[in-house]
Design a protein around this motif. Sequence first.
Motif, mmCIF file in Angstrom:
data_model
loop_
_atom_site.group_PDB
_atom_site.id
_atom_site.type_symbol
_atom_site.label_atom_id
_atom_site.label_comp_id
_atom_site.label_asym_id
_atom_site.label_seq_id
_atom_site.Cartn_x
_atom_site.Cartn_y
_atom_site.Cartn_z
ATOM 1 N N SER A 155 0.826 -1.212 0.000
ATOM 2 C CA SER A 155 0.000 0.000 0.000
ATOM 3 C C SER A 155 0.860 1.260 0.000
ATOM 4 C CB SER A 155 -0.920 0.010 1.224
ATOM 5 O OG SER A 155 -1.776 -1.110 1.221
ATOM 6 N N ARG A 156 0.308 2.336 -0.585
ATOM 7 C CA ARG A 156 0.979 3.638 -0.591
ATOM 8 C C ARG A 156 0.360 4.545 0.470
ATOM 9 N NH1 ARG A 156 0.726 5.614 -6.763
ATOM 10 N NH2 ARG A 156 -1.485 5.173 -6.396
ATOM 11 N N ALA A 157 1.187 5.434 1.000
ATOM 12 C CA ALA A 157 0.671 6.420 1.949
ATOM 13 C C ALA A 157 -0.288 7.372 1.238
ATOM 14 C CB ALA A 157 1.831 7.196 2.568
ATOM 15 N N TRP A 158 -1.278 7.863 1.957
ATOM 16 C CA TRP A 158 -2.244 8.785 1.376
ATOM 17 C C TRP A 158 -1.574 10.124 1.072
ATOM 18 C CZ3 TRP A 158 -5.967 9.084 -1.624
ATOM 19 C CH2 TRP A 158 -6.797 10.197 -1.699
ATOM 20 N N VAL A 159 -2.028 10.782 0.008
ATOM 21 C CA VAL A 159 -1.375 11.979 -0.508
ATOM 22 C C VAL A 159 -1.315 13.113 0.512
ATOM 23 C CG1 VAL A 159 -3.546 12.803 -1.515
ATOM 24 C CG2 VAL A 159 -1.355 13.606 -2.448
ATOM 25 N N ASP A 160 -2.305 13.221 1.377
ATOM 26 C CA ASP A 160 -2.339 14.329 2.340
ATOM 27 C C ASP A 160 -1.700 13.992 3.674
ATOM 28 O OD1 ASP A 160 -3.715 15.990 0.567
ATOM 29 O OD2 ASP A 160 -5.665 15.192 1.194
ATOM 30 N N SER A 161 -1.184 12.777 3.809
ATOM 31 C CA SER A 161 -0.685 12.361 5.123
ATOM 32 C C SER A 161 0.692 12.926 5.445
ATOM 33 C CB SER A 161 -0.625 10.824 5.186
ATOM 34 O OG SER A 161 0.390 10.325 4.312
ATOM 35 N N GLY A 162 1.469 13.250 4.397
ATOM 36 C CA GLY A 162 2.837 13.700 4.633
ATOM 37 C C GLY A 162 3.764 12.574 5.050
ATOM 38 N N LEU A 163 3.299 11.326 4.858
ATOM 39 C CA LEU A 163 4.071 10.172 5.297
ATOM 40 C C LEU A 163 4.681 9.450 4.106
ATOM 41 C CD1 LEU A 163 1.443 8.797 7.859
ATOM 42 C CD2 LEU A 163 3.555 10.038 8.417
ATOM 43 N N ASP A 164 5.729 8.683 4.372
ATOM 44 C CA ASP A 164 6.364 7.898 3.322
ATOM 45 C C ASP A 164 5.812 6.474 3.238
ATOM 46 O OD1 ASP A 164 8.074 9.982 2.575
ATOM 47 O OD2 ASP A 164 9.551 9.421 4.110
ATOM 48 N N HIS A 165 5.195 6.006 4.312
ATOM 49 C CA HIS A 165 4.753 4.618 4.364
ATOM 50 C C HIS A 165 3.305 4.523 4.840
ATOM 51 C CE1 HIS A 165 8.935 3.476 3.801
ATOM 52 N NE2 HIS A 165 9.270 4.208 4.858
ATOM 53 N N ALA A 166 2.547 3.633 4.212
ATOM 54 C CA ALA A 166 1.143 3.446 4.607
ATOM 55 C C ALA A 166 1.026 2.932 6.034
ATOM 56 C CB ALA A 166 0.468 2.473 3.648
ATOM 57 N N TYR A 167 2.005 2.168 6.476
ATOM 58 C CA TYR A 167 1.909 1.597 7.820
ATOM 59 C C TYR A 167 2.153 2.623 8.927
ATOM 60 C CZ TYR A 167 6.963 1.009 6.938
ATOM 61 O OH TYR A 167 8.295 1.195 6.605
ATOM 62 N N ASP A 168 2.521 3.854 8.568
ATOM 63 C CA ASP A 168 2.655 4.925 9.558
ATOM 64 C C ASP A 168 1.393 5.779 9.659
ATOM 65 O OD1 ASP A 168 5.248 4.351 10.434
ATOM 66 O OD2 ASP A 168 6.128 5.401 8.716
ATOM 67 N N GLY A 205 -6.199 -0.403 0.255
ATOM 68 C CA GLY A 205 -6.288 0.467 -0.907
ATOM 69 C C GLY A 205 -6.699 -0.250 -2.180
ATOM 70 N N THR A 206 -6.830 0.528 -3.260
ATOM 71 C CA THR A 206 -7.384 0.046 -4.520
ATOM 72 C C THR A 206 -6.620 -1.145 -5.080
ATOM 73 O OG1 THR A 206 -8.078 2.309 -5.009
ATOM 74 C CG2 THR A 206 -8.066 0.752 -6.833
ATOM 75 N N ARG A 207 -5.300 -1.143 -4.910
ATOM 76 C CA ARG A 207 -4.500 -2.226 -5.477
ATOM 77 C C ARG A 207 -4.914 -3.591 -4.918
ATOM 78 N NH1 ARG A 207 1.930 -1.632 -5.035
ATOM 79 N NH2 ARG A 207 1.302 0.415 -5.826
ATOM 80 N N SER A 208 -5.434 -3.595 -3.702
ATOM 81 C CA SER A 208 -5.804 -4.858 -3.067
ATOM 82 C C SER A 208 -7.001 -5.526 -3.729
ATOM 83 C CB SER A 208 -6.099 -4.646 -1.580
ATOM 84 O OG SER A 208 -7.238 -3.815 -1.404
ATOM 85 N N THR A 209 -7.710 -4.798 -4.593
ATOM 86 C CA THR A 209 -8.865 -5.385 -5.278
ATOM 87 C C THR A 209 -8.487 -6.108 -6.564
ATOM 88 O OG1 THR A 209 -9.373 -3.420 -6.621
ATOM 89 C CG2 THR A 209 -10.318 -3.506 -4.391
ATOM 90 N N LEU A 210 -7.216 -6.077 -6.964
ATOM 91 C CA LEU A 210 -6.817 -6.717 -8.206
ATOM 92 C C LEU A 210 -7.037 -8.225 -8.140
ATOM 93 C CD1 LEU A 210 -3.510 -4.786 -9.042
ATOM 94 C CD2 LEU A 210 -5.830 -4.360 -9.886
ATOM 95 N N ALA A 211 -7.443 -8.781 -9.260
ATOM 96 C CA ALA A 211 -7.783 -10.203 -9.318
ATOM 97 C C ALA A 211 -6.605 -11.098 -8.965
ATOM 98 C CB ALA A 211 -8.305 -10.551 -10.717
ATOM 99 N N GLU A 212 -5.395 -10.641 -9.227
ATOM 100 C CA GLU A 212 -4.228 -11.487 -8.970
ATOM 101 C C GLU A 212 -4.078 -11.857 -7.498
ATOM 102 O OE1 GLU A 212 -0.324 -9.087 -9.039
ATOM 103 O OE2 GLU A 212 -1.754 -7.803 -10.113
#
Length: 413
Positions: free
Chosen positions: A280-293, A364-371
Amino acid sequence: MTLHQQIDKAAGVPAIARPSEPAHIITTDAEAIEIAHKLANDFIKDAAKRDRDRIWPVAELDAFSQSGLWSINVPKAFGGPELSYGTLSKVIEIISAADSSIGQIAQNHLGVVAAIRTVSDLDQQKLLFGEVLKGTRFGNAFSEFGSKRAVDFETTFTDHGDHVIVNGRKFYSSGALLAHKVPIVALDDQGRAWYAIADRSAPGLTVIDDWSSFGQRTTLSGTVILDNVRVDKAWLVPGYKGYEVPTADGAIFQIIQVAVDTGIAKAAIDETVNFVRHKSRAWVDSGLDHAYDDPYTIQAVGGLTLRLHAAQALLEKAGLAIDAAVAHPTAETVAHAQITTAEAKILSTEVAIEATNKLFELAGTRSTLAEYNLDRHWRNARTHTLHDPVRWKYSILGKYFLNGEKPPLHAWS
C-alpha cells in the motif's frame, strides 16, 4: 484439467478412493495444535487458486483427515484422544485461517462424532468410532432446499428388518462429495430424525456438484439425491435423542461454526497487515512515506485485532463450557454452553465481516486486483456467517439474561 472439470455437473460424482493407510491418532492437545499449524502452512499456499478455479481440495482433505485431527473428539474409552473442545475449536480456527472451506468441511463430521457419543449404544459406538479412528470421513446430507425451516425434513426411511431404505433430496451438503460415508438426516414413521450413515458409493446415493455460492466455493455443498438407498441398522444413529433432553450436541455444532468465522477474521487481518506493510501507498495528504505509519490505519488495525482477540477468548471460554456440559449434562450446564457459544458466534460473525471489509479500505485500490483474490475472504465470511443469523443469537442472550429463558435444543442454537 482439474478433476472437477472432467465431470458433468448435472451427473453424479463418483466416490473417491480411501487412503490406503490408517489415520494417525493424536495423543495430546499440544500435538493437535502443532499438526494443525503444519497443515495450515501447506493449505494456505494454493488457497487463493483453489477458490479462483474451484479446485476440489482432494489431497488437502486426505492430509487433514489422515493427520488424526478428524478423530480428536472420539472418547478415550474407544481408543480416541478425547481432546478438549477448546482444542478442537482452535484446530478449526487455524485450518480456516488458511482455507475456510477446508475448515468447514470437517464441521459436520466432528458434530456427528459428538452425537454418536451422546445417543448411540456401546456396540454402535465401538463400530463407528473404530471407523473414525481408521480415517473414515463423514460428510453430511442434512438440510433440504425447499423446506419452510431448516428443521423441517421430507427425507424419510422405511424399516426392512436388518436395514432401512432412505428416500429424499438434500442440499447444503458440505463434505458429501469427498466423504467416505454420508450421514443422512431422515425421519422414521414417528417423525423422529435419525442419522442414516450410508456408504458414499451406495447404489441410489447421488452427489451432484452444483454448489454455486460466491463464497466457501470449495466446500462443494451441493445436492444429494437419495433413491432407495440401503443403510444397515448398525449405521442408523438415533440423532433425535440428542435434543430430547439437554445435551451439548447443539453447542458443539455451533462452536465449530464460530471457529470457522474466527479463522476467516484472522486471515483477513493478516492479509491487511501484509498488504499495508509491503504494497500500500501512503495517502497523498498524510505527509508520510509509508502506509503503515498512517495513524488512522494504525488505529483501525489495533481495533480489529482487539476484537479478534476478544472473539478468540470467547471461543476458548465456550470450549470450556462445552467440556463441562459434555462431562455433566444438565439443563444448567448445557444452557451455559449454548449461551457462551452464542456470544462467541455474535462476536466472530461481526469481526469476520468487519475485518474482511476493512481489508480493502485500509490496503487500498491495489488490493482489489484479481491477482490477489483477496475478496475471497469477504465472500467466505459473508456466506458462512449466514448459517444461523446473529440477530437470533442476540434474542437468545436477551431472553436468557433478562428472563432466565434457556435456549432451544437444536443444532442451530
